[in-house]
Design an enzyme around this catalytic site. Sequence first.
Site, PDB file in Angstrom:
ATOM      1  N   CYS A   1      80.652  54.354  53.056  1.00  7.93           N
ATOM      2  CA  CYS A   1      81.253  53.913  54.307  1.00  7.93           C
ATOM      3  C   CYS A   1      82.016  52.620  54.042  1.00  7.93           C
ATOM      4  O   CYS A   1      81.830  51.967  53.009  1.00  7.93           O
ATOM      5  CB  CYS A   1      80.186  53.708  55.389  1.00  7.93           C
ATOM      6  SG  CYS A   1      78.916  52.499  54.975  1.00  7.93           S
TER       7      CYS A   1
ATOM      8  N   CYS B   1      84.266  48.046  51.141  1.00 10.05           N
ATOM      9  CA  CYS B   1      83.176  48.586  50.315  1.00 10.05           C
ATOM     10  C   CYS B   1      83.609  49.684  49.353  1.00 10.05           C
ATOM     11  O   CYS B   1      82.872  50.009  48.422  1.00 10.05           O
ATOM     12  CB  CYS B   1      82.050  49.096  51.206  1.00 10.05           C
ATOM     13  SG  CYS B   1      81.332  47.824  52.265  1.00 10.05           S
TER      14      CYS B   1
ATOM     15  N   GLY C   1      83.620  48.990  55.973  1.00 14.41           N
ATOM     16  CA  GLY C   1      83.684  48.111  57.129  1.00 14.41           C
ATOM     17  C   GLY C   1      84.984  48.269  57.892  1.00 14.41           C
ATOM     18  O   GLY C   1      86.037  48.548  57.302  1.00 14.41           O
TER      19      GLY C   1
ATOM     20  N   HIS D   1      74.315  46.057  46.521  1.00 11.78           N
ATOM     21  CA  HIS D   1      75.671  46.488  46.903  1.00 11.78           C
ATOM     22  C   HIS D   1      76.663  45.341  46.737  1.00 11.78           C
ATOM     23  O   HIS D   1      77.028  44.677  47.704  1.00 11.78           O
ATOM     24  CB  HIS D   1      75.632  46.973  48.355  1.00 11.78           C
ATOM     25  CG  HIS D   1      76.942  47.381  48.938  1.00 11.78           C
ATOM     26  ND1 HIS D   1      78.023  47.789  48.176  1.00 11.78           N
ATOM     27  CD2 HIS D   1      77.361  47.440  50.239  1.00 11.78           C
ATOM     28  CE1 HIS D   1      79.049  48.079  48.984  1.00 11.78           C
ATOM     29  NE2 HIS D   1      78.662  47.871  50.226  1.00 11.78           N
TER      30      HIS D   1
END
Length: 462
Positions: free
Chosen positions: A425, A138, A427, A393
């Site tokens: 954040c 991300c 993954g 996103h």
Amino acid sequence: MEMEKVILRQQVLLDHLRPARFSKASKDLVASVCAAGDSAAYERVAEFGDDVVIVAAYRTPICKAKRGGFKDTLADDLLAPVLKALIDKTGLSPVEVGDIVVGTVLAPGSQRASECRMAAFYAGFPETVPVRTVNRQCSSGLQAVADVAAAIKAGFYDIGIGAGVESMTANPMAWEGSVNSKVEFFRKAQDCLLPMGITSENVAERYGVSRQDQDQAAVESHKRAAAATATGKFKDEIIPVETKVVDPKTGDEKPVTISIDDGIRPNASVSDLGKLRPAFKKGGTTTAGNSSQVSDGAGAVLLMKRAVAMQKGLPILGVFRSFTAVGVDPAVMGVGPAVAIPAAVKAAGLEIDDIDLFEINEAFASQFTYCSQKLELDPEKVNVNGGALALGHPLGATGARCVATLLHEMKRRGKDCRFGVVSMCIGTGMGAAAVFERSGAVDQLCNARPIKDHTSLSKDAQ
């Protein structure tokens, strides 16, 4: 002759005042910590002209995957328009770009690398300009920007582009192939395989984030994004994309120009979101309404050495000050910004209270709410134009999108906004954050923030 003596005396005095780590051969006055050794409130340790600056940052609209405006648009056709905009709007010769780094997550690596190279050609870049991809999930778009900033700082080249692209329509989130059987002996490795929605549930349960708080965060995100759209705030950062939509029933193609984000729900309410069922866990609190949307989009950021930008007469949107990536527990990967932001702020020589604006990716309302509360952030400083809960996103593009949104908002706010942070954040349990400084707030000699307490004095002088 008398003037030469005065200049010589001034230079001797400056040499006495300059800390030992700066070469006496330098003729420039450099703001620094007290030579006695205590830290200043904000220290510029690099020469002014060597600052890495952003001169342009743009994004496409963000559209809902599989049913939005980009459902029939290929990834390279998303990336090409924002790359082209950097050149067209700055007048820069594309041959001068030292590298293009593109964050991307879901597509097979070799295929997406080729698509990005193709996009550069569509955008008018010559064969001499190289392209590569980067994947830190991300944060990939932000990582691309940080990689380019680091390369410029290292002297590899003076001008580069950090970008990001994702078509979650073409490349949905899925695991390909078998999982290593060794994983059953390593709990942290097992947690890397948890669905992102389950990590959201873990954050909500472990840190006590209520369903009500999550739904309220989502409503606020939609409200702010709708207001920003209505007042034209996104126009400076969005590059309209000419593309097509295909009628799924007839197969007919229709040419369209996509110019606004299509996932925003202006009328979202806590009562309506409260009717949605948990999406990942029976009895859970994470729903489709308080999770980020699955989306398509791209973004691109043009960086260069300050001296080059000044020589070319290009306006400077911001200065790249620091970047940090950190690791956290994969089971609660959403807490990443709560760890990454303090680290990046400290690396920039600042404190949390010095930051005027935050762009924190809203992967899930649970983790966004936790991170904001953990860091005790002023809600009026965070995602002032909405976030991923409303906009969407597109994994690889989000970092570049956030940089564009942050810097254009900082520009609008002018002298009242000096420092900004982008964070998200990641993954498998990580977080990333970067600090940016509005260019108009700095110059070569006056670069320290006002402070009430003279903590920069040596202990003997206090």
